[in-house]
Design an enzyme around this catalytic site. Structure first.
Site, mmCIF file in Angstrom:
data_model
loop_
_atom_site.group_PDB
_atom_site.id
_atom_site.type_symbol
_atom_site.label_atom_id
_atom_site.label_comp_id
_atom_site.label_asym_id
_atom_site.label_seq_id
_atom_site.Cartn_x
_atom_site.Cartn_y
_atom_site.Cartn_z
ATOM 1 N N SER A 55 0.860 -1.182 0.000
ATOM 2 C CA SER A 55 0.000 0.000 0.000
ATOM 3 C C SER A 55 0.893 1.227 0.000
ATOM 4 O O SER A 55 2.036 1.162 0.448
ATOM 5 C CB SER A 55 -0.859 -0.007 1.269
ATOM 6 N N TYR A 68 -2.061 -0.971 10.356
ATOM 7 C CA TYR A 68 -2.192 -1.240 8.923
ATOM 8 C C TYR A 68 -0.970 -0.719 8.171
ATOM 9 O O TYR A 68 -0.349 -1.458 7.392
ATOM 10 C CB TYR A 68 -3.467 -0.601 8.358
#
Length: 172
Positions: A55, A68
């Site tokens: 990401s 995350y």
């Protein structure tokens, strides 16, 4: 070809998200990805490809997306190192680092929170098919990273040249 794209994230403070979700993110985003990669390596032929979904959150620590972002930093680092380890077998490893993508991800990430997705994220959301197409093209070219869109490429550059403390201050 191995495509590791399972993962999830939760938005909120580490305390708000709670132990189970924080642990779950690490187990799925890091441990499961590592396990699947390890278990499939004997079956990937020379000149094969591994695509790992990281990401753009991997580029800098992110308060309220803490675990995350950290888990995706793991995926990026793991992928970059693994690419070098597999060089003799000519197996390429590409870490896909998109920004926000129009999927159910944010529905899950925001569930149980009162925080609304920032407008900026809504404006830069990418279409999944375009992210996938770029990722497959980049993997075919043997690229280490696949970063979709000019805004995410600029974000990556910003994270390389601006001290993270300054970026974190701005994010706050």
């Amino acid at each position: 070809m191995l495509v590791n794209c399972a993962g999830y994230g939760k938005i909120g403070s580490v305390e708000e998200i709670g132990y189970e979700h924080n642990r779950g993110m690490v187990k799925l985003n890091c441990q499961a990805l590592t396990d699947v990669t390890y278990l499939t390596l004997p079956y990937i032929r020379n000149r094969g490809q591994i695509i790992q979904l990281a990401s753009s959150a991997a580029f800098v620590p992110q308060p309220y997306f803490t675990v995350y972002a950290a888990s995706k930093s793991f995926v990026l680092s793991f992928s970059r190192a693994l690419k070098r380890e597999l060089k003799d077998r000519e197996i390429t490893v590409t870490a896909v680092c998109p920004g926000p993508v129009k999927t159910a991800f944010f529905d899950i990430a925001q569930e149980d929170t009162e925080k609304k997705l920032k407008r900026i994220k809504m404006l830069v959301m990418a279409k999944p098919d375009k992210v996938v197409k770029k990722a497959l093209n980049d993997a075919r070219k043997g690229k280490e990273k696949s970063v979709y869109g000019i805004l995410m490429k600029l974000f990556e550059l910003l994270c390389k040249i601006v001290p993270h403390n300054m970026i974190l201050k701005f994010m706050s």
